[in-house]
Scaffold this motif. Structure first.
Motif, mmCIF file in Angstrom:
data_model
loop_
_atom_site.group_PDB
_atom_site.id
_atom_site.type_symbol
_atom_site.label_atom_id
_atom_site.label_comp_id
_atom_site.label_asym_id
_atom_site.label_seq_id
_atom_site.Cartn_x
_atom_site.Cartn_y
_atom_site.Cartn_z
ATOM 1 N N SER A 38 0.845 -1.197 0.000
ATOM 2 C CA SER A 38 0.000 0.000 0.000
ATOM 3 C C SER A 38 0.873 1.236 0.000
ATOM 4 O O SER A 38 2.021 1.221 0.459
ATOM 5 N N SER A 39 0.328 2.307 -0.537
ATOM 6 C CA SER A 39 1.055 3.566 -0.561
ATOM 7 C C SER A 39 0.093 4.705 -0.859
ATOM 8 O O SER A 39 -0.926 4.522 -1.518
ATOM 9 N N HIS A 40 0.444 5.888 -0.348
ATOM 10 C CA HIS A 40 -0.254 7.097 -0.775
ATOM 11 C C HIS A 40 0.685 7.949 -1.630
ATOM 12 O O HIS A 40 0.336 9.042 -2.058
ATOM 13 N N ILE A 41 1.893 7.406 -1.880
ATOM 14 C CA ILE A 41 2.879 8.086 -2.719
ATOM 15 C C ILE A 41 2.740 7.561 -4.143
ATOM 16 O O ILE A 41 3.038 6.401 -4.427
ATOM 17 N N LEU A 42 2.318 8.411 -5.037
ATOM 18 C CA LEU A 42 1.972 7.982 -6.381
ATOM 19 C C LEU A 42 3.174 7.448 -7.152
ATOM 20 O O LEU A 42 3.067 6.469 -7.893
ATOM 21 N N GLU A 43 4.334 8.067 -6.963
ATOM 22 C CA GLU A 43 5.522 7.659 -7.695
ATOM 23 C C GLU A 43 5.907 6.218 -7.378
ATOM 24 O O GLU A 43 6.318 5.461 -8.258
#
Length: 303
Positions: free
Chosen positions: A184-189
């Motif tokens: 999971s991530s909220h960092i798009l890159e």
């Protein structure tokens, strides 16, 4: 197969609905679970890992329910976001403790520490570790039993660029081996660089699924923007603007190109080469200017 099935899963805490009727399938390879903070990603991962029961629906691994099923836990490795660790232990002792819970010993712990390149700090206490080092030793503890399914909650938090590159390469390798890797991530890159498949969760709901280009193109009610260079921009603009598939065309003098907003993706992609051919115009560059995952995400959140 190592396939996770989430079937109409909801989870609520009192009056708060964290996950709302989500259905998705996570198979072998690297999948990114994308969403803003508070979207329900951690709750969803904890249900996939068997640490949290769904309030409604089912979570299964290859058709077998995960919740309270010890046999399924042997196939799953979980790297939680929370820093719940035994700081008084050394890194080696921490990973060895997890190995022993799986009936394994020192060799398995040593192999896991080597995999995340933590041998140099394995005899230091966890309390002395940086956040990035803690992330890596948590990763080692999740890998100690060689799981076929690996779940990681915001795994790149606190890592320096070199550590991030190493972990990305490790996750790619595991995906290539046929393991099921979900992070999971909220960092798009991070998601764009690593994941071959993306699941988007917004406000506890499943917003989209696919690679980021496919997700973008599913949103037919949103304009697509293109940067187009040709040997006669003015003639091209005049021919395109009359068609209902384009909502606006701007001449970018600095770029020496046209910025075109298309409202009908399928029609526009067929129209552009036909118009160029019919008018004898040579197309030099045709590139989407909003196909980054950041653009996709901003549209999905706003929807």
């Amino acid at each position: 197969m190592n396939t996770l099935h989430i079937d109409h899963v909801s989870r609520w805490f009192g009056n708060v609905v964290a996950v709302n009727d989500i259905t998705m399938t996570i198979g072998p390879g690297v999948t990114g679970l994308l969403g803003p903070n508070g979207a329900g990603k951690s709750t969803l991962i904890n249900m996939m890992g068997g640490f949290l029961a769904p309030s409604n629906g089912t979570v299964t691994l290859d058709g077998t329910t995960i919740w309270r099923n010890a046999a399924s836990y042997r196939h799953i490795g979980l790297v939680p976001e929370r820093e719940a660790m035994y700081d008084f232990l050394t890194g080696r002792e921490f990973v060895l403790a997890n190995a022993e819970l799986h009936g394994l010993g020192r060799a398995a712990a040593a192999r896991a520490l080597a995999t995340v390149e933590m041998e140099h700090a394995q005899d230091r206490k966890v309390s002395t570790y940086s956040k990035g080092m803690r992330q890596r030793v948590k990763m080692a503890s999740a890998l100690v039993h060689d799981p076929s399914v690996l779940l990681l909650d915001e795994p790149f938090n606190g890592m320096d660029p070199r550590q991030r590159m190493q972990l990305m390469e490790l996750l790619r390798q595991m995906g290539d081996e046929g393991r099921t890797v979900l992070f999971s991530s909220h960092i798009l890159e991070e998601v764009e660089q690593l994941a071959s498949h993306i699941e988007v969760v917004v406000a506890g709901r499943h917003a989209a699924s696919g690679d980021f280009r496919k997700i973008r193109r599913l949103m037919t009610d949103r304009p697509h923007r293109y940067l187009v260079r040709s040997d006669d921009d003015r003639a091209l603009a005049g021919a395109l603007i009359a068609d209902p598939s384009t909502a606006g065309i701007e001449v970018d003098v600095v770029e020496g190109a046209l910025r075109i907003q298309a409202v009908d993706f399928a029609r526009f992609t067929a129209l552009l080469p036909r118009v160029a051919r019919d008018h004898g115009i040579r197309l030099l560059t045709v590139s989407p200017s909003d196909e980054s995952l950041e653009s996709v995400f901003s549209y999905l959140v706003a929807a």
